[in-house]
Design a protein around this motif. Structure first.
Motif, mmCIF file in Angstrom:
data_model
loop_
_atom_site.group_PDB
_atom_site.id
_atom_site.type_symbol
_atom_site.label_atom_id
_atom_site.label_comp_id
_atom_site.label_asym_id
_atom_site.label_seq_id
_atom_site.Cartn_x
_atom_site.Cartn_y
_atom_site.Cartn_z
ATOM 1 N N PRO A 27 -2.671 -19.390 -1.451
ATOM 2 C CA PRO A 27 -3.738 -19.966 -0.626
ATOM 3 C C PRO A 27 -3.688 -19.509 0.820
ATOM 4 O O PRO A 27 -4.721 -19.372 1.463
ATOM 5 N N GLN A 28 -2.457 -19.267 1.367
ATOM 6 C CA GLN A 28 -2.373 -18.879 2.766
ATOM 7 C C GLN A 28 -3.038 -17.537 2.997
ATOM 8 O O GLN A 28 -3.794 -17.352 3.960
ATOM 9 N N SER A 29 -2.740 -16.574 2.120
ATOM 10 C CA SER A 29 -3.338 -15.248 2.297
ATOM 11 C C SER A 29 -4.844 -15.316 2.085
ATOM 12 O O SER A 29 -5.620 -14.647 2.768
ATOM 13 N N THR A 30 -5.298 -16.145 1.131
ATOM 14 C CA THR A 30 -6.733 -16.286 0.904
ATOM 15 C C THR A 30 -7.417 -16.895 2.119
ATOM 16 O O THR A 30 -8.498 -16.466 2.544
ATOM 17 N N ALA A 31 -6.765 -17.894 2.708
ATOM 18 C CA ALA A 31 -7.342 -18.521 3.894
ATOM 19 C C ALA A 31 -7.378 -17.545 5.061
ATOM 20 O O ALA A 31 -8.351 -17.512 5.826
ATOM 21 N N ALA A 32 -6.308 -16.727 5.200
ATOM 22 C CA ALA A 32 -6.292 -15.750 6.289
ATOM 23 C C ALA A 32 -7.407 -14.736 6.124
ATOM 24 O O ALA A 32 -8.090 -14.352 7.085
ATOM 25 N N GLY A 33 -7.600 -14.282 4.859
ATOM 26 C CA GLY A 33 -8.670 -13.322 4.630
ATOM 27 C C GLY A 33 -10.035 -13.933 4.899
ATOM 28 O O GLY A 33 -10.931 -13.299 5.459
ATOM 29 N N SER A 34 -10.231 -15.198 4.513
ATOM 30 C CA SER A 34 -11.508 -15.860 4.759
ATOM 31 C C SER A 34 -11.746 -16.029 6.246
ATOM 32 O O SER A 34 -12.870 -15.833 6.738
ATOM 33 N N GLY A 35 -10.670 -16.398 6.994
ATOM 34 C CA GLY A 35 -10.822 -16.549 8.432
ATOM 35 C C GLY A 35 -11.194 -15.250 9.116
ATOM 36 O O GLY A 35 -12.044 -15.224 10.016
ATOM 37 N N ALA A 36 -10.554 -14.157 8.676
ATOM 38 C CA ALA A 36 -10.873 -12.864 9.268
ATOM 39 C C ALA A 36 -12.309 -12.484 8.961
ATOM 40 O O ALA A 36 -13.031 -11.953 9.821
ATOM 41 N N GLY A 37 -12.785 -12.792 7.721
ATOM 42 C CA GLY A 37 -14.170 -12.455 7.390
ATOM 43 C C GLY A 37 -15.163 -13.266 8.197
ATOM 44 O O GLY A 37 -16.160 -12.734 8.698
ATOM 45 N N ILE A 38 -14.900 -14.571 8.366
ATOM 46 C CA ILE A 38 -15.805 -15.420 9.144
ATOM 47 C C ILE A 38 -15.828 -14.994 10.610
ATOM 48 O O ILE A 38 -16.887 -14.954 11.256
ATOM 49 N N GLY A 39 -14.661 -14.653 11.139
ATOM 50 C CA GLY A 39 -14.609 -14.200 12.530
ATOM 51 C C GLY A 39 -15.415 -12.935 12.752
ATOM 52 O O GLY A 39 -16.117 -12.795 13.776
ATOM 53 N N ALA A 40 -15.332 -11.970 11.787
ATOM 54 C CA ALA A 40 -16.100 -10.736 11.928
ATOM 55 C C ALA A 40 -17.597 -11.010 11.873
ATOM 56 O O ALA A 40 -18.386 -10.432 12.644
ATOM 57 N N VAL A 41 -18.010 -11.948 10.999
ATOM 58 C CA VAL A 41 -19.439 -12.285 10.897
ATOM 59 C C VAL A 41 -19.937 -12.929 12.186
ATOM 60 O O VAL A 41 -21.021 -12.601 12.702
ATOM 61 N N ILE A 42 -19.128 -13.850 12.723
ATOM 62 C CA ILE A 42 -19.530 -14.521 13.971
ATOM 63 C C ILE A 42 -19.610 -13.515 15.119
ATOM 64 O O ILE A 42 -20.542 -13.552 15.940
ATOM 65 N N THR A 43 -18.647 -12.587 15.167
ATOM 66 C CA THR A 43 -18.639 -11.598 16.247
ATOM 67 C C THR A 43 -19.863 -10.706 16.201
ATOM 68 O O THR A 43 -20.408 -10.310 17.246
ATOM 69 N N VAL A 44 -20.328 -10.403 15.000
ATOM 70 C CA VAL A 44 -21.495 -9.527 14.868
ATOM 71 C C VAL A 44 -22.803 -10.284 15.098
ATOM 72 O O VAL A 44 -23.722 -9.783 15.754
ATOM 73 N N LEU A 45 -22.899 -11.500 14.548
ATOM 74 C CA LEU A 45 -24.173 -12.211 14.585
ATOM 75 C C LEU A 45 -24.439 -12.907 15.926
ATOM 76 O O LEU A 45 -25.607 -13.090 16.304
ATOM 77 N N THR A 46 -23.393 -13.329 16.623
ATOM 78 C CA THR A 46 -23.605 -14.085 17.868
ATOM 79 C C THR A 46 -24.402 -13.301 18.903
ATOM 80 O O THR A 46 -25.366 -13.851 19.482
ATOM 81 N N PRO A 47 -24.075 -12.044 19.208
ATOM 82 C CA PRO A 47 -24.915 -11.326 20.196
ATOM 83 C C PRO A 47 -26.359 -11.165 19.743
ATOM 84 O O PRO A 47 -27.281 -11.281 20.569
ATOM 85 N N LEU A 48 -26.561 -10.942 18.444
ATOM 86 C CA LEU A 48 -27.931 -10.757 17.964
ATOM 87 C C LEU A 48 -28.747 -12.045 18.087
ATOM 88 O O LEU A 48 -29.877 -12.052 18.610
ATOM 89 N N LEU A 49 -28.182 -13.149 17.598
ATOM 90 C CA LEU A 49 -28.918 -14.414 17.637
ATOM 91 C C LEU A 49 -29.124 -14.906 19.069
ATOM 92 O O LEU A 49 -30.223 -15.360 19.438
ATOM 93 N N ALA A 50 -28.070 -14.838 19.861
ATOM 94 C CA ALA A 50 -28.201 -15.309 21.244
ATOM 95 C C ALA A 50 -29.169 -14.443 22.033
ATOM 96 O O ALA A 50 -29.982 -14.956 22.837
ATOM 97 N N GLY A 51 -29.133 -13.134 21.823
ATOM 98 C CA GLY A 51 -30.072 -12.257 22.530
ATOM 99 C C GLY A 51 -31.508 -12.512 22.119
ATOM 100 O O GLY A 51 -32.420 -12.544 22.971
ATOM 101 N N SER A 52 -31.730 -12.717 20.814
ATOM 102 C CA SER A 52 -33.096 -13.010 20.356
ATOM 103 C C SER A 52 -33.601 -14.328 20.938
ATOM 104 O O SER A 52 -34.761 -14.434 21.398
ATOM 105 N N ALA A 53 -32.746 -15.351 20.932
ATOM 106 C CA ALA A 53 -33.152 -16.652 21.487
ATOM 107 C C ALA A 53 -33.438 -16.540 22.979
ATOM 108 O O ALA A 53 -34.402 -17.147 23.490
#
Length: 276
Positions: free
Chosen positions: A93-119
């Motif tokens: 579970p620890q490795s799965t959670a780490a992988g999920s956290g890394a994936g969520i962080g990458a998504v947030i890093t990519v989407l935040t500038p796009l959404l905030a800039g559009s708004a």
């Protein structure tokens, strides 16, 4: 030109073969036995010919190469076993959670500038349009303030993403340098086996091939084996059989004579054949 596949050379050692060949051609003018480089054949032609005859050239150092591959394989197996015993890979579970956290962080890093800039663009555009149409509208000021807020968020997200990319690039560069240092700091037996293979490949494979190619540029690659030059190829001769005529044989002996059989009619047969 890419090197053709050779049964005596692994794919990972192909660049090393090309590097040794390049060094030999680069310093060809320093060798008296390769003085014809540039006159009969240039370096690019010799490189193309040597890459086409990789299997023939590497076969001259096959023994040293097998020893080097064996020593390198033992080193890698030992390193793999040591890594498996000393630092087991995380799982569960620890490795799965780490992988999920890394994936969520990458998504947030990519989407935040796009959404905030559009708004930010939408709020600023609507707010300034309302101010231009009705300066007394208080709601327009709130839209403009929200637009500038989202613009600041977009700028901060872009800055964070840039820093993350820079850190990743530096980390990958450090990993590459560590791998190169590990390659350079090989154990003594592996380094000695690799050096023996390089020397044998150069002295018994590449240089004899280049000498033979300069001596006879018209000969094909098959005739330029590292241990045989075109002048030492044995010639196969054929001799016709000797045919002798009838007069050249031994003296003919007397030929047998044949007599025709005597045939008698039925009327003149023997006593047992009397006519009826």
């Amino acid at each position: 030109m890419q090197m053709t596949s050779a049964p005596h050379l692994l794919a990972e050692d192909g660049p090393e073969y090309e590097r040794i060949l390049g060094d030999a051609l680069r310093h060809a003018h320093e060798r008296p036995d390769l003085e014809g480089v540039g006159d009969r054949l240039n370096t690019e032609q010799l490189r193309t010919m040597a890459l086409s005859a990789t299997a023939l050239i590497t076969a001259a150092a096959a023994t040293e190469y097998e020893h080097y591959v064996k020593a390198r394989g033992e080193l890698r197996r030992a390193a793999t076993a040591e890594g498996a015993d000393g630092a087991p890979a995380p799982d569960g579970p620890q490795s799965t959670a780490a992988g999920s956290g890394a994936g969520i962080g990458a998504v947030i890093t990519v989407l935040t500038p796009l959404l905030a800039g559009s708004a930010a663009v939408i709020f600023l555009l609507v707010g300034y349009l309302l101010k231009a149409v009705g300066p007394s509208v208080t709601f327009a000021g709130s839209l403009v303030a929200a637009g500038w807020f989202f613009a600041a968020v977009a700028a901060a997200a872009i800055l964070v993403a840039s820093v993350g990319l820079l850190v990743t690039a530096l980390r990958n560069g450090t990993t590459s340098l560590a791998a190169e240092n590990e390659e350079q700091e090989l154990p003594e037996d592996v380094a000695r086996a690799r050096e023996a293979w390089r020397h044998a490949l150069l002295e018994r494979g590449i240089l004899p091939f280049l000498r033979d190619a300069l001596a006879d540029p018209t000969a094909g690659p098959a005739a330029r084996t590292p241990h045989r030059s075109p002048n030492r190829i044995p010639k196969v001769g054929y001799s016709r059989p000797d045919f002798s005529g009838p007069d050249d044989g031994p003296a003919a002996g007397p030929r047998p004579t044949f007599t025709s059989p005597d045939f008698t009619s039925p009327d003149f047969g023997g006593p047992e054949h009397q006519p009826d």
